[in-house]
Design a protein around this motif. Sequence first.
Motif, PDB file in Angstrom:
ATOM      1  N   ARG A  89      -1.217  59.356 -19.750  1.00 33.23           N
ATOM      2  CA  ARG A  89      -0.093  60.285 -19.853  1.00 33.23           C
ATOM      3  C   ARG A  89      -0.533  61.722 -19.581  1.00 33.23           C
ATOM      4  NH1 ARG A  89       3.308  60.945 -25.288  1.00 33.23           N
ATOM      5  NH2 ARG A  89       3.204  63.165 -25.075  1.00 33.23           N
ATOM      6  N   THR A  90      -1.665  62.128 -20.112  1.00 30.08           N
ATOM      7  CA  THR A  90      -2.192  63.468 -19.874  1.00 30.08           C
ATOM      8  C   THR A  90      -2.553  63.648 -18.412  1.00 30.08           C
ATOM      9  OG1 THR A  90      -3.072  63.500 -22.118  1.00 30.08           O
ATOM     10  CG2 THR A  90      -3.960  65.124 -20.585  1.00 30.08           C
ATOM     11  N   PHE A  91      -3.156  62.634 -17.803  1.00 35.47           N
ATOM     12  CA  PHE A  91      -3.510  62.694 -16.389  1.00 35.47           C
ATOM     13  C   PHE A  91      -2.267  62.879 -15.526  1.00 35.47           C
ATOM     14  CE2 PHE A  91      -4.061  60.553 -12.303  1.00 35.47           C
ATOM     15  CZ  PHE A  91      -5.147  61.274 -11.782  1.00 35.47           C
ATOM     16  N   LEU A  92      -1.214  62.118 -15.812  1.00 37.55           N
ATOM     17  CA  LEU A  92       0.015  62.221 -15.044  1.00 37.55           C
ATOM     18  C   LEU A  92       0.685  63.579 -15.221  1.00 37.55           C
ATOM     19  CD1 LEU A  92       1.546  58.664 -15.584  1.00 37.55           C
ATOM     20  CD2 LEU A  92       0.462  59.568 -13.508  1.00 37.55           C
ATOM     21  N   GLU A  93       0.676  64.096 -16.447  1.00 36.30           N
ATOM     22  CA  GLU A  93       1.271  65.410 -16.694  1.00 36.30           C
ATOM     23  C   GLU A  93       0.501  66.521 -15.993  1.00 36.30           C
ATOM     24  OE1 GLU A  93       1.339  65.724 -20.924  1.00 36.30           O
ATOM     25  OE2 GLU A  93       3.110  64.438 -21.123  1.00 36.30           O
ATOM     26  N   ASN A  94      -0.811  66.429 -15.987  1.00 38.48           N
ATOM     27  CA  ASN A  94      -1.639  67.454 -15.362  1.00 38.48           C
ATOM     28  C   ASN A  94      -1.585  67.424 -13.850  1.00 38.48           C
ATOM     29  OD1 ASN A  94      -2.396  68.427 -17.849  1.00 38.48           O
ATOM     30  ND2 ASN A  94      -4.288  67.264 -17.931  1.00 38.48           N
ATOM     31  N   ASN A  95      -1.279  66.271 -13.292  1.00 39.36           N
ATOM     32  CA  ASN A  95      -1.212  66.134 -11.835  1.00 39.36           C
ATOM     33  C   ASN A  95       0.209  66.161 -11.305  1.00 39.36           C
ATOM     34  OD1 ASN A  95      -4.039  65.935 -11.265  1.00 39.36           O
ATOM     35  ND2 ASN A  95      -3.986  63.966 -12.319  1.00 39.36           N
ATOM     36  N   GLY A  96       1.142  66.560 -12.119  1.00 39.14           N
ATOM     37  CA  GLY A  96       2.529  66.725 -11.693  1.00 39.14           C
ATOM     38  C   GLY A  96       3.231  65.469 -11.261  1.00 39.14           C
ATOM     39  N   GLN A  97       2.917  64.361 -11.849  1.00 38.37           N
ATOM     40  CA  GLN A  97       3.573  63.104 -11.463  1.00 38.37           C
ATOM     41  C   GLN A  97       4.546  62.667 -12.518  1.00 38.37           C
ATOM     42  OE1 GLN A  97       0.411  60.389 -10.697  1.00 38.37           O
ATOM     43  NE2 GLN A  97      -0.153  61.387  -8.814  1.00 38.37           N
TER      44      GLN A  97
END
Length: 115
Positions: free
Chosen positions: A107-115
């Motif tokens: 979830r953090t990865f997706l939020e940080n990469n704008g997905q």
Amino acid sequence: MKLDLWVRLNITMVDDTKISGWTKMCGKHGLAMYNKPFKTLKPIVNDHIDKMNWLAICNRWGETNQIIEVNTSKIKRYVIKECVQPYDTEEEYYAIKEWYRNYMRRRTFLENNGQ
């Protein structure tokens, strides 16, 4: 895997009496207990209280002997103090904990990469 949730509430009734204790909420509430200060748990507890006429309050989580039943229409307000999701085994606890850690990473990865 058990997904029932035990929630400790401090309840203020309409006549200003105070009640504190644990109540069991059946259903799948796996992620709600991890978010502090229980912002995602509040709507679940509201829904649970709305569906019930009487709320069984216990001394300790996991205890089936209720100490009091509260008429839900007489509740003025409540505060969630704690919640517990019991597990059958220690391995199950660690498996859930690892799953949640991986879930938060994704979830953090997706939020940080704008997905």
